[in-house]
Design an enzyme around this catalytic site. Structure first.
Site, PDB file in Angstrom:
ATOM      1  N   ASP A   9      -9.374 -32.079  48.646  1.00 42.74           N
ATOM      2  CA  ASP A   9     -10.519 -31.334  48.763  1.00 42.74           C
ATOM      3  C   ASP A   9     -11.526 -32.879  48.261  1.00 42.74           C
ATOM      4  OD1 ASP A   9     -10.204 -29.188  49.683  1.00 42.74           O
ATOM      5  OD2 ASP A   9     -10.934 -28.066  47.930  1.00 42.74           O
ATOM      6  N   GLU A  43      -6.993 -32.366  55.365  1.00 38.28           N
ATOM      7  CA  GLU A  43      -5.538 -32.559  55.854  1.00 38.28           C
ATOM      8  C   GLU A  43      -5.058 -33.938  55.729  1.00 38.28           C
ATOM      9  OE1 GLU A  43      -3.261 -30.231  56.252  1.00 38.28           O
ATOM     10  OE2 GLU A  43      -4.978 -28.740  56.024  1.00 38.28           O
TER      11      GLU A  43
HETATM   12 ZN   LIG Z   1      -4.614 -28.652  52.025  1.00 41.82          ZN
END
Ligand SMILES: [Zn+2]
Length: 422
Positions: free
Chosen positions: A367, A282
């Site tokens: 990611d 996030e």
């Molecule tokens: Zn995401």
């Protein structure tokens, strides 16, 4: 009806039919593909996902897709009912006869449309929660809470929505031919205000937010945020389990009002290192400026939208082509807004693959950020748990996923993580 109106009607019908076909084809592909791969867990997940969980994900995905097919048909019928079959026109004439023309009549038209539309689709919302989510063990709401939410949503919507709609309607009448530029400015200001007000004033009406108590987790999370050079006003736990077993974590707010919110369901399901990894993902969205990009894109698209509305609202064929007789002695602004909101999605639907593509690219970038700042294996195991607990299918139809998925399919995403950590 003159020729332009007739051409416009044909264009709207063509878009409606094309959209219906694409939606139906994609949904049936998804259903067939998931059903075909239901029997056995894909090889890459054989060690980590049980056959039982795999079956549940397949059944849940298929149930939701079937329901979406029904929704698609009902929404198309409602659109036709409001426009070409004369629903909006009748409602408008009724309110004109009752109240005469003016700002109040226009507000009443928008209010009545929203209320009737909401009531007509209420059975769908009920079915989704109490039949589908319930059947797969995700629903935690009783009818009382569901109805309470409904009333609260309607009140908050009216309290916030009506003044802003009134302001836009007033601008449409009073700000000259470039009213749409002013209206766009007002709309953008309103959206920015919501970004600040939502986490602090609105969300607490629906959920309880408590500061994160767990000291060791707090230390972990604070250390991670420091490592990433990120300042947030607070760490909160939200009682997501009040409504649903689905888990999530998110950031809200801007600038100093930024806060991190964990669903209690997420904290129950993941280990501390996994929570770190999800949080780092996030953080990656913030650090790679995805949020800012999205806001800027929304600003640009709404400017195009308002310019289009400004032009359409002054064309008689825009009304007559959609089954409405515009008033000669009363403003038609509210009608223009409603017709625009009804037909624009027919066009923007075909932009969804582009938006989904952009979103998937952002997910890969987030990611990668998480892998750089935490252990990628923790993110992989966290994602697996979330896929499993949310009963997300591991075998979506490739075309369906490319068109709609805002997140990369599990196999692609985990494969990418594996390469990055190896
Ligand atoms: Zn995401």
């Amino acid at each position: 009806m003159d020729d332009t109106a007739l051409t416009f009607t044909s264009l709207v019908c063509a878009l409606l039919v094309a959209g219906l076909i694409v939606r139906t084809v994609l949904l049936s592909r998804q259903i067939r593909h998931v059903a075909r791969h239901r029997a056995s867990v894909p090889a890459a997940f054989a060690q980590t996902i049980s056959t039982e969980a795999h079956h549940k994900a397949a059944d849940y995905t298929i149930a939701k897709a079937r329901f979406a097919q029904l929704e698609t048909a009902i929404e198309a019928a409602l659109l036709l009912g409001w426009t070409l079959l004369g629903g909006l026109n009748a409602l408008n004439q009724f309110l004109l006869a009752l109240m005469g023309g003016g700002l109040w009549q226009q507000l009443a038209l928008i209010g009545a449309f929203t209320l009737i539309g909401g009531l007509l689709t209420l059975p769908l919302a009920w079915w989704s929660t109490f039949r589908i989510e319930e059947r797969f063990g995700f629903n935690k709401m009783n009818l009382g809470l569901w109805l309470g939410d409904l009333v609260k949503n309607a009140l908050v919507g009216a309290l916030i929505g009506l003044p802003i709609v009134a302001l836009v309607l007033w601008l449409m009448g009073a700000a000259g031919p470039n009213w749409w530029l002013w209206a766009w400015g007002v709309w953008m200001g309103f959206n920015l205000l919501l970004l600040v007000l939502y986490p602090t004033l609105i969300a607490p009406l629906f959920n309880k937010f408590e500061p994160l108590q767990d000291e060791s987790l707090k230390n972990r999370v604070n250390a991670l945020m420091q490592r990433c050079g990120f300042a947030a006003k607070g760490l909160f736990v939200m009682d997501g389990s009040k409504r649903s077993a689905h888990a999530n974590a998110y950031f809200t707010g801007f600038g100093a009002a930024k806060r991190v919110v964990f669903f209690d369901t997420l904290l129950q399901q993941l280990s501390p290192p996994e929570i770190d990894a999800v949080l780092a993902h996030e953080l990656g969205h913030y650090k790679r400026r995805h949020i800012v990009q999205r806001v800027v894109l929304m600003f640009a698209l709404s400017l195009v939208g308002f310019a289009l509305l400004g032009w359409l609202s002054s064309q008689v064929w825009f009304y007559t082509g959609l089954g409405v007789t515009p008033s000669l002695d009363a403003p038609n602004h509210a009608m223009a807004l409603l017709l625009f909101m009804l037909v624009v999605p027919l066009l923007t639907y075909f932009l969804s693959p582009l938006m989904a593509q952009l979103s998937r690219r952002h997910e890969f970038e987030a990611d990668a950020y998480a892998v750089a700042h935490t252990d990628g294996r923790d993110l992989a195991s966290a994602l697996l748990k979330l896929y499993k607990d949310n009963a997300s299918t591991l075998t979506p139809d490739p075309a369906y996923a490319r068109f709609y998925y805002s997140h990369p399919p599990a196999s692609e995403r985990l494969a990418r993580l594996q390469t990055a950590t190896a």
